[in-house]
Motif scaffolding. Structure first.
Motif, PDB file in Angstrom:
ATOM      1  N   ALA A  55       0.836  -1.209   0.000  1.00 46.07           N
ATOM      2  CA  ALA A  55       0.000   0.000   0.000  1.00 46.07           C
ATOM      3  C   ALA A  55       0.870   1.257   0.000  1.00 46.07           C
ATOM      4  O   ALA A  55       0.593   2.206  -0.741  1.00 46.07           O
ATOM      5  CB  ALA A  55      -0.938  -0.010   1.208  1.00 46.07           C
ATOM      6  N   SER A  56       1.928   1.251   0.791  1.00 48.69           N
ATOM      7  CA  SER A  56       2.824   2.410   0.855  1.00 48.69           C
ATOM      8  C   SER A  56       3.518   2.663  -0.478  1.00 48.69           C
ATOM      9  O   SER A  56       3.856   3.801  -0.798  1.00 48.69           O
ATOM     10  CB  SER A  56       3.880   2.203   1.945  1.00 48.69           C
ATOM     11  OG  SER A  56       3.267   2.192   3.211  1.00 48.69           O
ATOM     12  N   ALA A  57       3.715   1.597  -1.247  1.00 48.29           N
ATOM     13  CA  ALA A  57       4.371   1.722  -2.551  1.00 48.29           C
ATOM     14  C   ALA A  57       3.368   1.950  -3.681  1.00 48.29           C
ATOM     15  O   ALA A  57       3.758   2.026  -4.848  1.00 48.29           O
ATOM     16  CB  ALA A  57       5.206   0.474  -2.836  1.00 48.29           C
ATOM     17  N   GLY A  58       2.083   2.008  -3.341  1.00 56.08           N
ATOM     18  CA  GLY A  58       1.051   2.226  -4.357  1.00 56.08           C
ATOM     19  C   GLY A  58       0.702   0.986  -5.162  1.00 56.08           C
ATOM     20  O   GLY A  58       0.173   1.091  -6.262  1.00 56.08           O
ATOM     21  N   MET A  59       0.960  -0.181  -4.596  1.00 60.05           N
ATOM     22  CA  MET A  59       0.675  -1.441  -5.282  1.00 60.05           C
ATOM     23  C   MET A  59      -0.573  -2.102  -4.705  1.00 60.05           C
ATOM     24  O   MET A  59      -0.868  -1.968  -3.517  1.00 60.05           O
ATOM     25  CB  MET A  59       1.855  -2.416  -5.123  1.00 60.05           C
ATOM     26  CG  MET A  59       3.135  -1.960  -5.780  1.00 60.05           C
ATOM     27  SD  MET A  59       4.511  -3.104  -5.449  1.00 60.05           S
ATOM     28  CE  MET A  59       4.021  -4.515  -6.453  1.00 60.05           C
ATOM     29  N   GLY A  60      -1.269  -2.859  -5.554  1.00 66.75           N
ATOM     30  CA  GLY A  60      -2.325  -3.728  -5.074  1.00 66.75           C
ATOM     31  C   GLY A  60      -1.690  -4.909  -4.353  1.00 66.75           C
ATOM     32  O   GLY A  60      -0.513  -5.208  -4.561  1.00 66.75           O
ATOM     33  N   TYR A  61      -2.463  -5.576  -3.515  1.00 68.07           N
ATOM     34  CA  TYR A  61      -1.905  -6.681  -2.728  1.00 68.07           C
ATOM     35  C   TYR A  61      -2.953  -7.765  -2.541  1.00 68.07           C
ATOM     36  O   TYR A  61      -4.126  -7.474  -2.282  1.00 68.07           O
ATOM     37  CB  TYR A  61      -1.455  -6.172  -1.358  1.00 68.07           C
ATOM     38  CG  TYR A  61      -0.904  -7.249  -0.457  1.00 68.07           C
ATOM     39  CD1 TYR A  61       0.398  -7.701  -0.615  1.00 68.07           C
ATOM     40  CD2 TYR A  61      -1.689  -7.826   0.534  1.00 68.07           C
ATOM     41  CE1 TYR A  61       0.909  -8.707   0.197  1.00 68.07           C
ATOM     42  CE2 TYR A  61      -1.184  -8.824   1.356  1.00 68.07           C
ATOM     43  CZ  TYR A  61       0.110  -9.261   1.182  1.00 68.07           C
ATOM     44  OH  TYR A  61       0.615 -10.245   1.981  1.00 68.07           O
ATOM     45  N   HIS A  62      -2.497  -9.019  -2.662  1.00 64.26           N
ATOM     46  CA  HIS A  62      -3.367 -10.175  -2.426  1.00 64.26           C
ATOM     47  C   HIS A  62      -2.613 -11.188  -1.579  1.00 64.26           C
ATOM     48  O   HIS A  62      -1.482 -11.556  -1.918  1.00 64.26           O
ATOM     49  CB  HIS A  62      -3.778 -10.841  -3.745  1.00 64.26           C
ATOM     50  CG  HIS A  62      -4.550  -9.942  -4.631  1.00 64.26           C
ATOM     51  ND1 HIS A  62      -5.914  -9.819  -4.551  1.00 64.26           N
ATOM     52  CD2 HIS A  62      -4.149  -9.089  -5.596  1.00 64.26           C
ATOM     53  CE1 HIS A  62      -6.324  -8.940  -5.452  1.00 64.26           C
ATOM     54  NE2 HIS A  62      -5.258  -8.483  -6.085  1.00 64.26           N
ATOM     55  N   ASP A  78      -8.708 -17.685  -7.297  1.00 67.73           N
ATOM     56  CA  ASP A  78      -8.260 -16.431  -6.681  1.00 67.73           C
ATOM     57  C   ASP A  78      -6.938 -15.955  -7.284  1.00 67.73           C
ATOM     58  O   ASP A  78      -6.734 -14.752  -7.480  1.00 67.73           O
ATOM     59  CB  ASP A  78      -8.116 -16.590  -5.170  1.00 67.73           C
ATOM     60  CG  ASP A  78      -9.452 -16.759  -4.461  1.00 67.73           C
ATOM     61  OD1 ASP A  78     -10.515 -16.507  -5.077  1.00 67.73           O
ATOM     62  OD2 ASP A  78      -9.429 -17.178  -3.274  1.00 67.73           O
ATOM     63  N   PHE A  79      -6.038 -16.891  -7.598  1.00 71.25           N
ATOM     64  CA  PHE A  79      -4.766 -16.527  -8.224  1.00 71.25           C
ATOM     65  C   PHE A  79      -5.012 -15.939  -9.608  1.00 71.25           C
ATOM     66  O   PHE A  79      -4.409 -14.924  -9.971  1.00 71.25           O
ATOM     67  CB  PHE A  79      -3.845 -17.754  -8.309  1.00 71.25           C
ATOM     68  CG  PHE A  79      -2.470 -17.442  -8.804  1.00 71.25           C
ATOM     69  CD1 PHE A  79      -1.506 -16.938  -7.956  1.00 71.25           C
ATOM     70  CD2 PHE A  79      -2.129 -17.664 -10.128  1.00 71.25           C
ATOM     71  CE1 PHE A  79      -0.224 -16.647  -8.408  1.00 71.25           C
ATOM     72  CE2 PHE A  79      -0.854 -17.373 -10.596  1.00 71.25           C
ATOM     73  CZ  PHE A  79       0.107 -16.870  -9.727  1.00 71.25           C
ATOM     74  N   ILE A  80      -5.908 -16.548 -10.366  1.00 72.60           N
ATOM     75  CA  ILE A  80      -6.247 -16.022 -11.692  1.00 72.60           C
ATOM     76  C   ILE A  80      -6.784 -14.600 -11.567  1.00 72.60           C
ATOM     77  O   ILE A  80      -6.370 -13.691 -12.288  1.00 72.60           O
ATOM     78  CB  ILE A  80      -7.259 -16.939 -12.415  1.00 72.60           C
ATOM     79  CG1 ILE A  80      -6.593 -18.276 -12.779  1.00 72.60           C
ATOM     80  CG2 ILE A  80      -7.820 -16.265 -13.663  1.00 72.60           C
ATOM     81  CD1 ILE A  80      -7.569 -19.356 -13.231  1.00 72.60           C
ATOM     82  N   ALA A  81      -7.702 -14.389 -10.630  1.00 73.32           N
ATOM     83  CA  ALA A  81      -8.285 -13.056 -10.437  1.00 73.32           C
ATOM     84  C   ALA A  81      -7.222 -12.038 -10.034  1.00 73.32           C
ATOM     85  O   ALA A  81      -7.236 -10.900 -10.505  1.00 73.32           O
ATOM     86  CB  ALA A  81      -9.397 -13.113  -9.395  1.00 73.32           C
ATOM     87  N   ALA A  82      -6.291 -12.447  -9.186  1.00 69.81           N
ATOM     88  CA  ALA A  82      -5.272 -11.525  -8.692  1.00 69.81           C
ATOM     89  C   ALA A  82      -4.229 -11.178  -9.743  1.00 69.81           C
ATOM     90  O   ALA A  82      -3.605 -10.119  -9.674  1.00 69.81           O
ATOM     91  CB  ALA A  82      -4.580 -12.121  -7.469  1.00 69.81           C
ATOM     92  N   THR A  83      -4.050 -12.053 -10.721  1.00 69.03           N
ATOM     93  CA  THR A  83      -2.965 -11.864 -11.692  1.00 69.03           C
ATOM     94  C   THR A  83      -3.442 -11.481 -13.085  1.00 69.03           C
ATOM     95  O   THR A  83      -2.632 -11.408 -14.008  1.00 69.03           O
ATOM     96  CB  THR A  83      -2.097 -13.135 -11.792  1.00 69.03           C
ATOM     97  OG1 THR A  83      -2.912 -14.245 -12.182  1.00 69.03           O
ATOM     98  CG2 THR A  83      -1.408 -13.443 -10.471  1.00 69.03           C
ATOM     99  N   THR A  84      -4.713 -11.210 -13.218  1.00 65.91           N
ATOM    100  CA  THR A  84      -5.263 -10.910 -14.538  1.00 65.91           C
ATOM    101  C   THR A  84      -5.718  -9.460 -14.630  1.00 65.91           C
ATOM    102  O   THR A  84      -6.480  -8.990 -13.783  1.00 65.91           O
ATOM    103  CB  THR A  84      -6.462 -11.839 -14.836  1.00 65.91           C
ATOM    104  OG1 THR A  84      -6.028 -13.188 -14.732  1.00 65.91           O
ATOM    105  CG2 THR A  84      -7.012 -11.597 -16.225  1.00 65.91           C
ATOM    106  N   GLY A  85      -5.228  -8.765 -15.652  1.00 69.69           N
ATOM    107  CA  GLY A  85      -5.754  -7.461 -16.022  1.00 69.69           C
ATOM    108  C   GLY A  85      -5.422  -6.293 -15.121  1.00 69.69           C
ATOM    109  O   GLY A  85      -6.072  -5.262 -15.182  1.00 69.69           O
ATOM    110  N   ARG A  86      -4.416  -6.421 -14.287  1.00 66.13           N
ATOM    111  CA  ARG A  86      -4.097  -5.320 -13.378  1.00 66.13           C
ATOM    112  C   ARG A  86      -2.684  -4.792 -13.590  1.00 66.13           C
ATOM    113  O   ARG A  86      -2.131  -4.152 -12.721  1.00 66.13           O
ATOM    114  CB  ARG A  86      -4.260  -5.773 -11.946  1.00 66.13           C
ATOM    115  CG  ARG A  86      -5.703  -6.063 -11.593  1.00 66.13           C
ATOM    116  CD  ARG A  86      -5.801  -6.502 -10.147  1.00 66.13           C
ATOM    117  NE  ARG A  86      -7.158  -6.588  -9.711  1.00 66.13           N
ATOM    118  CZ  ARG A  86      -7.936  -7.646  -9.879  1.00 66.13           C
ATOM    119  NH1 ARG A  86      -7.491  -8.689 -10.503  1.00 66.13           N
ATOM    120  NH2 ARG A  86      -9.172  -7.644  -9.433  1.00 66.13           N
ATOM    121  N   GLY A  87      -2.088  -5.119 -14.707  1.00 67.66           N
ATOM    122  CA  GLY A  87      -0.723  -4.672 -14.947  1.00 67.66           C
ATOM    123  C   GLY A  87       0.287  -5.694 -14.474  1.00 67.66           C
ATOM    124  O   GLY A  87      -0.087  -6.763 -14.011  1.00 67.66           O
TER     125      GLY A  87
END
Length: 142
Positions: A55-62, A78-87
């Protein structure tokens, strides 16, 4: 850090430390995925500390803990959702192996099995033991 690229948008790594997260953000990573269960580590790098660093680095986190030998359909989803389409995403665990297993299972039925195994091997991970699970998922999805 030992980053290993599995796709143009996903790299895996052994354990990442909180003070390394800003460098990951500066390198262009947008999401941090933690596949290491808190039971394996000390409080100084548990999921709450890593969530704050992201969060401090401006990143999403899962936080998607993958206990050895306990992969579930929900964990894969959940891994697919976390790793898809967010850069660009960086996923980590103790060695990067469990992250690579999750990536391989997420690719089952989308990419040829030999290609999945080759990409994993090129990153330094032997997924031969999970080959039957990759094939099973591919046949269900295919």
């Amino acid at each position: 850090m030992d980053l290993r690229q599995l796709s143009p948008t996903l790299a895996v790594s052994p354990q990442i430390l909180p003070d390394e997260v800003p460098a990951l953000a500066a390198a262009g990573f947008k999401v941090l995925v933690n596949n290491r269960p808190d039971e394996e580590i000390g409080a100084e790098i548990d999921h709450e500390v890593m969530a704050q660093a992201a969060a401090s680095a401006g990143m999403g986190y899962h936080y998607l803990p993958f206990h050895p030998g306990q992969v579930t359909p929900q964990l894969i989803t959940d891994f697919i959702a976390a790793t898809t389409g967010r850069g660009p995403v960086i996923a980590y665990c103790r060695s990067g192996h469990r992250c690579t297993v999750l990536w391989a299972l997420s690719q089952a039925g989308k990419r040829p099995e030999p290609e999945i195994l080759e990409v994993a091997a090129g990153a330094g991970y032997d997924l031969t033991p999970v080959r039957p699970l990759i094939a099973s998922l591919a046949s269900r999805r295919g």
